[in-house]
Structures are given as structure tokens and as C-alpha cells.
Design a protein around this motif. Structure first.
Motif, PDB file in Angstrom:
ATOM      1  N   GLN A  21      -7.532   3.142  -5.649  1.00 62.51           N
ATOM      2  CA  GLN A  21      -7.762   4.407  -6.345  1.00 62.51           C
ATOM      3  C   GLN A  21      -6.443   5.038  -6.798  1.00 62.51           C
ATOM      4  O   GLN A  21      -6.355   5.592  -7.898  1.00 62.51           O
ATOM      5  CB  GLN A  21      -8.517   5.367  -5.425  1.00 62.51           C
ATOM      6  N   LEU A  22      -5.414   4.962  -5.941  1.00 63.20           N
ATOM      7  CA  LEU A  22      -4.116   5.523  -6.304  1.00 63.20           C
ATOM      8  C   LEU A  22      -3.507   4.758  -7.474  1.00 63.20           C
ATOM      9  O   LEU A  22      -2.962   5.360  -8.409  1.00 63.20           O
ATOM     10  CB  LEU A  22      -3.168   5.486  -5.106  1.00 63.20           C
ATOM     11  N   PHE A  26      -2.479   6.292 -11.082  1.00 63.84           N
ATOM     12  CA  PHE A  26      -1.148   6.110 -11.673  1.00 63.84           C
ATOM     13  C   PHE A  26      -1.267   5.457 -13.055  1.00 63.84           C
ATOM     14  O   PHE A  26      -0.587   5.858 -14.001  1.00 63.84           O
ATOM     15  CB  PHE A  26      -0.273   5.247 -10.769  1.00 63.84           C
ATOM     16  N   ALA A  27      -2.109   4.430 -13.144  1.00 71.11           N
ATOM     17  CA  ALA A  27      -2.255   3.716 -14.409  1.00 71.11           C
ATOM     18  C   ALA A  27      -2.783   4.628 -15.504  1.00 71.11           C
ATOM     19  O   ALA A  27      -2.347   4.566 -16.662  1.00 71.11           O
ATOM     20  CB  ALA A  27      -3.180   2.512 -14.226  1.00 71.11           C
ATOM     21  N   VAL A 103       1.780  -1.748 -10.157  1.00 70.40           N
ATOM     22  CA  VAL A 103       1.587  -0.442 -10.802  1.00 70.40           C
ATOM     23  C   VAL A 103       2.244   0.655  -9.977  1.00 70.40           C
ATOM     24  O   VAL A 103       2.941   1.534 -10.509  1.00 70.40           O
ATOM     25  CB  VAL A 103       0.083  -0.150 -10.995  1.00 70.40           C
ATOM     26  N   ILE A 104       2.048   0.607  -8.664  1.00 64.36           N
ATOM     27  CA  ILE A 104       2.633   1.612  -7.776  1.00 64.36           C
ATOM     28  C   ILE A 104       4.156   1.495  -7.767  1.00 64.36           C
ATOM     29  O   ILE A 104       4.874   2.502  -7.852  1.00 64.36           O
ATOM     30  CB  ILE A 104       2.052   1.456  -6.357  1.00 64.36           C
ATOM     31  N   VAL A 105       4.666   0.272  -7.671  1.00 63.80           N
ATOM     32  CA  VAL A 105       6.116   0.055  -7.638  1.00 63.80           C
ATOM     33  C   VAL A 105       6.771   0.592  -8.905  1.00 63.80           C
ATOM     34  O   VAL A 105       7.764   1.337  -8.855  1.00 63.80           O
ATOM     35  CB  VAL A 105       6.432  -1.448  -7.468  1.00 63.80           C
ATOM     36  N   ILE A 106       6.243   0.223 -10.061  1.00 67.18           N
ATOM     37  CA  ILE A 106       6.837   0.639 -11.328  1.00 67.18           C
ATOM     38  C   ILE A 106       6.735   2.151 -11.506  1.00 67.18           C
ATOM     39  O   ILE A 106       7.672   2.802 -11.991  1.00 67.18           O
ATOM     40  CB  ILE A 106       6.171  -0.104 -12.498  1.00 67.18           C
ATOM     41  N   ALA A 191       1.626  13.834  -0.575  1.00 68.74           N
ATOM     42  CA  ALA A 191       1.178  14.242  -1.906  1.00 68.74           C
ATOM     43  C   ALA A 191       0.230  13.209  -2.507  1.00 68.74           C
ATOM     44  O   ALA A 191      -0.709  13.561  -3.228  1.00 68.74           O
ATOM     45  CB  ALA A 191       2.386  14.449  -2.816  1.00 68.74           C
ATOM     46  N   ALA A 192       0.475  11.936  -2.226  1.00 73.83           N
ATOM     47  CA  ALA A 192      -0.407  10.887  -2.742  1.00 73.83           C
ATOM     48  C   ALA A 192      -1.803  11.020  -2.161  1.00 73.83           C
ATOM     49  O   ALA A 192      -2.807  10.907  -2.880  1.00 73.83           O
ATOM     50  CB  ALA A 192       0.176   9.511  -2.428  1.00 73.83           C
ATOM     51  N   PHE A 193      -1.890  11.275  -0.863  1.00 78.40           N
ATOM     52  CA  PHE A 193      -3.202  11.441  -0.245  1.00 78.40           C
ATOM     53  C   PHE A 193      -3.884  12.714  -0.731  1.00 78.40           C
ATOM     54  O   PHE A 193      -5.098  12.747  -0.941  1.00 78.40           O
ATOM     55  CB  PHE A 193      -3.070  11.451   1.275  1.00 78.40           C
TER      56      PHE A 193
END
Length: 617
Positions: A21-22, A26-27, A103-106, A191-193
Motif C-alpha cells: 500500500q505504501l 508513493f507511486a 519504488v520505496i528506495v527511489i 509518518a509512513a504509518f
């Protein structure tokens, strides 16, 4: 009586579901449709497959980004990605780098997460530290036999929701931690959660700790060398364009610059790694833009070679475009001190947009002569910020030459030890205002910076309490070159403010944190009085002690920060001064045309406005 129907409790989402979901958020929020298409296309063409799991291997990432083999930094970089890929469940690191993880890394490395997570650079800095760190006890036990944090995650194990992974060594608490060392919240993870309304998942999770963690010195050295190379990169530039910087003498210079950066964090002879407390205190002051190059590097995944933007929807070729000119070199002029490595080093604390392809060599002692007159002629007409660089060799505590003795006689008695063991020293200053003569007060503003580049990288930001930022004062013609009031200084009081003290003691007033060059540009002194307060520049965040370095000047350069517009203004000013000088030279008194001669003198500013040019008859 009716009975309320009981509802079955909803099962909490798994870690994999939350990560998915995260990544989707982000995407959606951090990438354009074209960028997301390119990332998927690159992943499809490059990823390996094992037991139905598609993922990136270390050699794949290294080959795609064109990481130079000679740096030996690929394992360090891949371990970093594998840790960040586990975000926000960092206790599960290292992660398999699937599409969602990339996606998360970038998103994090390019700082696009700011569009979703309203957190500042402090939180990202903590995450980057964790991604590079290991636990120090394990490092000492390894004894150099195995590279810390070198294990890669196995794809099948990472796909299971029930498998418990050991994680990185940084995540393991140590026995030597103080009992009252509270484990700090990672606000970026929180913040992500919060963005997914899964705060409970964070509260019940096992947040990794940074207590007892450290970045191995050798790993950090390798990463810094890479960061120096990629600092000027544009998103669509290839790293192979900078291959000339990792061969021969260029490679040795690169390694030497990285050593100066590493020396800011630790003494490699006394400590094997960098602790977070030191890292967190130094990076914001000395290296606020240290990791900026990673953004351009990892945006390469957002450009697909298979995407041909030259084709029109109607299938017709695009109209011919005017050929673009070759991009300007990163450094247009050649200097003795400033090269590409030093330029990248400067970009760690001065925005690269003010440096790369925008610096012009205004003054060089080697080319223009070591004199204040040449300095003034070349520098004073530049109407934009300037960077002063001076390199020299430390002189003995006891002066052994005539000029050296004369210079030492103007300084207060030595009280502090040397700032380093190396005799080769490079200092500098960033001045945001145009240069001018110093009469009663110094010039400059709070954008000024005093810094050292070699052998220890250090930055001393300007203070708002004391405004003795920069001073340019020529000595009286009857005085010696080392006389009080003459020279260029940063952080020292103006001559008018310290003249009484000089007459009383015969020595100049050195600021608590200051750099002074005598008017002959033969000698200089850098002073760092850490115990004092109230100077124009702040004390060091890396070296909390008193030191002073006296040196003989070998090279002195002034670089102008600006583009064609600033250079055009300077050229126009030079041309105007040349015309004025020619007009004065051609004034021919005694021709009999008194009014014409007077008009020329008034135009030159020599007479008129209560000034007399002498008798015209």
C-alpha cells in the motif's frame, strides 16, 4: 429481546500488505505516469527471477548505474538499498529488491517522499545512517575478515509472511548500552504509518535502534568517493561520462579528497567507525548536501531506453531541431587549488547550482601576482558571491626566516596546538557580498562561510551576533608588508576597531575563529578558539578543541560564483575603468584650451565638487 449480531474482528494487514500500500501511494503521488512506466520497463528487462520472485541483484544495480569497479563501493551501496527497501519495517532488513521495494528506495533517495510524508531531512539522515551502519561489537569481532553488512537477502525467504529474519547487525541492541538510553522514535517511519492509518502497526512493531551502531570507516570512504563523482550529475547524465575521474592521478586525488572528508568524522587510527551522535552533529553543518548526488543517480531508473519520445502519434518523424550546443564543462577555468574533486567537495556545503558550470577564476596568485593591488583589480568588480581558496605549508613554531619572523611578530603569542598532523593545509571562505575596502567596519553577511578543505574538511558558519566577516585593507605605503591593518582577513576585527590594541601591544587582533593573510600574501594564520564565544564564525562541530595553524602561502585563488550575466557586468566595469584611465592619461594640460582641459578633468572626477585640480593658467 433481540440480540446484537456479533461481528468477527478484522485481521490486521500483514507487513507485505502495508508495504504494498505504501509503495502504491508513493507511486501515485511521487511519480509521473511516464516515470512509473519507465521504472516498470527497466525492472522488467533487468530483474532476475527465482521461485517466481522477480528482484534486483547487486551486480544488476551496479551495472545499470555504471558504478566504477575500481571504487569497490557496489556492496556498500547495495546493502544500503536493501535496508531502505525494508521501509517502513526496518527490523525486517535486508529486503529483497522487488518492484515495490525499488519504488520505496527511489522515493526516499530522491527525496520525493516529501510529497507524501511531511518530514524534514533530519529523519532521512537517520535512515541513511542506519542503512550504512553495523553494530560495533560485531565489527570488532570480524577483525576485517568479512565486510560488515555484506549479506544479501534470499528472495524466497523474504516472500514468506511468517519467516523471522535476523536483520542487519545495526538492529541488534548491545550489552554496553546505558540503562537510561531510551530508544528514539523514527518519525519518518511513523509518518509512513500515519499516512496509511496504520499507527498501531508501528507501535507494536520492533523499531530498530541506533544505539551502539557505527558506519565502518572503509565503507564510508568508498561511499564518499562515489558521492564526490556523482555530485555534479544531472538526472539524465551517465556516470560513465565521469570515468576519467577514476584513473591514474585523478583517482589518487579523489581518494585524498575522500580522506579529508572522512577525517571530519573520525580518526581512522583510533576508531574503526562513525557513531550516530557524531554523524548527526556534523552532517547538517559540514555536509548538508552530502547525499544530493544520489537523487540524480537513482532517477536513472525513471528513464527507459525503450521509450522513444521522438516518434509522433501520426507515425511521422519529428521536425528537425536546431543542434544543441555542447554543455559547458563543470569547471571552465583551470586552477592550482580548485579541481573537480575540490569542486564536488565544495558542493557538499554550498549548493551545486551555484558551483557547477558557474565558477570563473577571477584571481590567481600564480598568474596575477601575489599582491593586494592585483587582487583588487581582478576581484572588486565582481558583483556576485566569491570563493577564496588558499593553500600552504605549515611553518615551524619557531620562525626561521626574516619575513616569517616579521609576520610572527605581528601575531599574539602562540597558545594553541596545531589543528592536524599534516603540514599541507587548505582553507577558504565564501563571501556573498561584493568586495570593498575596509575602513571602519567589515563587510559580508550571514551567508558567509569560513571553511577548511585539507587535511580535515570543516565548515564554520557565520554568526549573527558578530559581523566581522571579511576585511580588505591595504597597509600604509610607509609600512612594511606585515604591518597592522594590511591584508585580507575573515573573522578578524576591522583595523579601526583594533588599532588601539595594536598600538598598545604591537600585535594584530585575531578573531576567535578567523583566517588572516598578510598584505604580501606570503603567510597566513588560522585560529580556532573553541572556548571563546562571540566570534563572527561558529566553532567547529567536528573538533571541539583549541588549535591554530600558521602557514606559508603557496597558492591563492578567488573564484566568482555566477554566469554570463555576472561576467558581462564585470567586463563592462573593466572597460569603463580602462576608458577612464586612458582619458586621464591623455589629458594634456597647457594646450591653451583651458575650458576643454577643465571639462576633461571634471569628467575624470579630478576637479569640481569642492576639489581643486590646480591652476589652469
Amino acid at each position: 429481546m433481540g440480540q446484537a449480531q456479533s461481528s468477527e474482528p478484522v485481521a490486521p494487514p500483514s507487513n507485505e500488505q502495508i508495504t504494498k500500500q505504501l509503495a502504491n501511494k508513493f507511486a501515485e503521488k511521487c511519480f509521473t505516469s511516464l516515470e512509473l512506466y519507465s521504472l516498470k520497463d527497466n525492472f522488467k528487462g533487468l530483474a532476475d527471477t527465482q521461485q517466481g520472485v522477480r528482484y534486483f541483484k547487486e551486480e544488476t544495480v551496479s551495472r545499470f548505474l555504471e558504478i566504477p569497479d575500481v571504487l569497490h563501493v557496489s556492496p556498500v551501496l547495495f546493502n544500503m538499498l536493501s535496508y531502505i527497501g525494508a521501509f517502513p519495517f526496518l527490523q525486517d532488513a535486508p529486503a529483497v529488491l522487488g518492484l515495490e521495494q525499488m519504488v520505496i528506495v527511489i522515493t526516499i533517495l530522491t527525496e520525493r517522499y516529501r510529497r507524501v510524508l511531511a518530514k524534514g531531512p533530519t529523519d532521512r539522515r537517520k535512515l541513511l545512517f542506519k542503512s550504512l551502519a553495523v553494530y560495533d561489537k560485531k565489527l570488532s569481532e570480524m577483525g576485517g575478515e568479512k565486510q560488515p553488512g555484506s549479506a544479501q537477502a534470499e528472495p524466497p525467504a523474504a516472500t514468506s509472511t511468517t519467516t523471522t529474519t535476523a536483520g542487519f547487525a545495526v538492529d541488534q541492541p548491545g550489552d554496553d548500552e546505558p540503562e537510561d538510553a531510551a530508544e528514539e522514535d523514527d518519525s519518518l517511519v511513523m509518518a509512513a504509518f500515519e499516512s496509511l492509518d496504520y499507527v498501531a502497526a508501528f507501535k507494536h512493531g520492533n523499531a530498530p535502534t541506533i544505539h551502539g551502531a557505527m558506519i565502518p570507516a572503509d565503507n564510508f570512504r568508498k561511499l564518499v568517493m562515489l558521492l564526490l563523482i556523482i555530485a555534479p550529475m544531472e538526472p539524465q547524465e551517465r556516470l560513465s561520462q565521469y570515468s576519467h575521474r577514476v584513473v591514474g592521478d585523478e583517482l589518487e586525488n579523489l581518494r585524498s579528497t575522500a580522506e579529508s572528508v572522512l577525517a571530519t568524522f573520525l580518526d581512522v587510527e583510533k576508531s574503526p567507525g562513525i557513531k550516530f551522535k557524531h554523524f548527526d552533529a556534523i552532517v547538517p553543518v559540514c555536509f548538508p548536501y552530502l547525499f544530493n548526488g544520489l537523487s540524480s543517480l537513482f532517477e536513472h531508473f525513471l528513464f527507459s531506453k525503450n521509450l522513444d519520445l521522438s516518434k509522433h502519434k501520426d507515425g511521422l518523424p519529428p521536425p528537425k531541431m536546431v543542434a544543441e550546443s555542447e554543455p559547458q564543462p563543470l569547471l571552465q577555468d583551470k586552477g592550482d587549488i580548485l579541481d573537480l574533486n575540490v569542486l564536488s567537495q565544495l558542493s557538499f556545503f554550498i549548493p551545486g547550482s551555484d558551483l557547477f558550470r558557474r565558477l570563473r577564476l577571477l584571481y590567481s596568485g600564480d598568474n596575477d601576482g601575489f599582491s593586494m593591488g592585483s587582487f583588487e583589480t581582478k576581484v572588486f568588480n565582481w558583483r556576485a558571491p566569491t570563493i577564496v581558496l588558499v593553500r600552504g605549508t605549515r611553518v615551524d613554531d619557531t620562525p626561521n626566516k626574516g619575513q616569517e619572523s616579521s609576520f610572527a611578530a605581528t601575531l599574539p603569542p602562540r597558545r594553541f596546538p596545531h589543528g592536524s598532523t599534516s603540514d599541507r593545509l587548505t582553507f577558504g571562505a565564501y563571501i556573498g557580498q561584493p568586495w570593498r575596502h575596509t575602513n571602519r567596519e567589515c563587510f559580508g553577511d550571514t551567508d558567509c562561510k569560513l571553511f577548511q578543505l585539507e587535511p580535515v574538511h570543516d565548515v564554520f558558519p557565520a554568526s549573527s551576533l558578530n559581523r566581522d566577516y571579511a576585511c580588505f585593507t591595504k597597509p600604509p605605503s610607509s609600512s612594511s608588508s606585515s604591518a597592522h591593518g594590511g591584508g585580507v582577513s575573515f573573522g578578524c576585527p576591522a583595523p579601526a576597531a583594533s588599532s588601539q590594541s595594536y598600538r598598545r601591544t604591537g600585535t594584530v587582533s585575531l578573531g576567535p575563529v578567523s583566517l588572516l593573510l598578510d598584505s604580501s600574501f606570503e603567510f597566513g594564520v588560522f585560529t580556532h578558539d573553541h572556548t571563546s564565544r562571540g566570534g563572527a564564525f561558529a566553532t567547529s562541530a567536528a573538533r571541539p578543541f583549541d588549535f591554530q595553524d600558521r602557514f606559508e602561502v603557496e597558492s591563492l585563488e578567488v573564484w566568482g560564483c555566477g554566469g554570463d550575466a555576472e561576467a558581462r557586468v564585470q567586463a563592462e566595469r573593466w572597460a569603463w575603468e580602462a576608458r577612464e584611465a586612458e582619458a586621464r592619461r591623455r589629458v594634456n594640460l597647457g594646450t591653451g584650451d583651458v575650458e576643454a582641459d577643465r571639462a576633461l578633468l571634471e569628467m575624470a572626477g579630478l576637479i569640481g565638487q569642492n576639489r581643486s585640480g590646480g591652476s589652469m593658467s
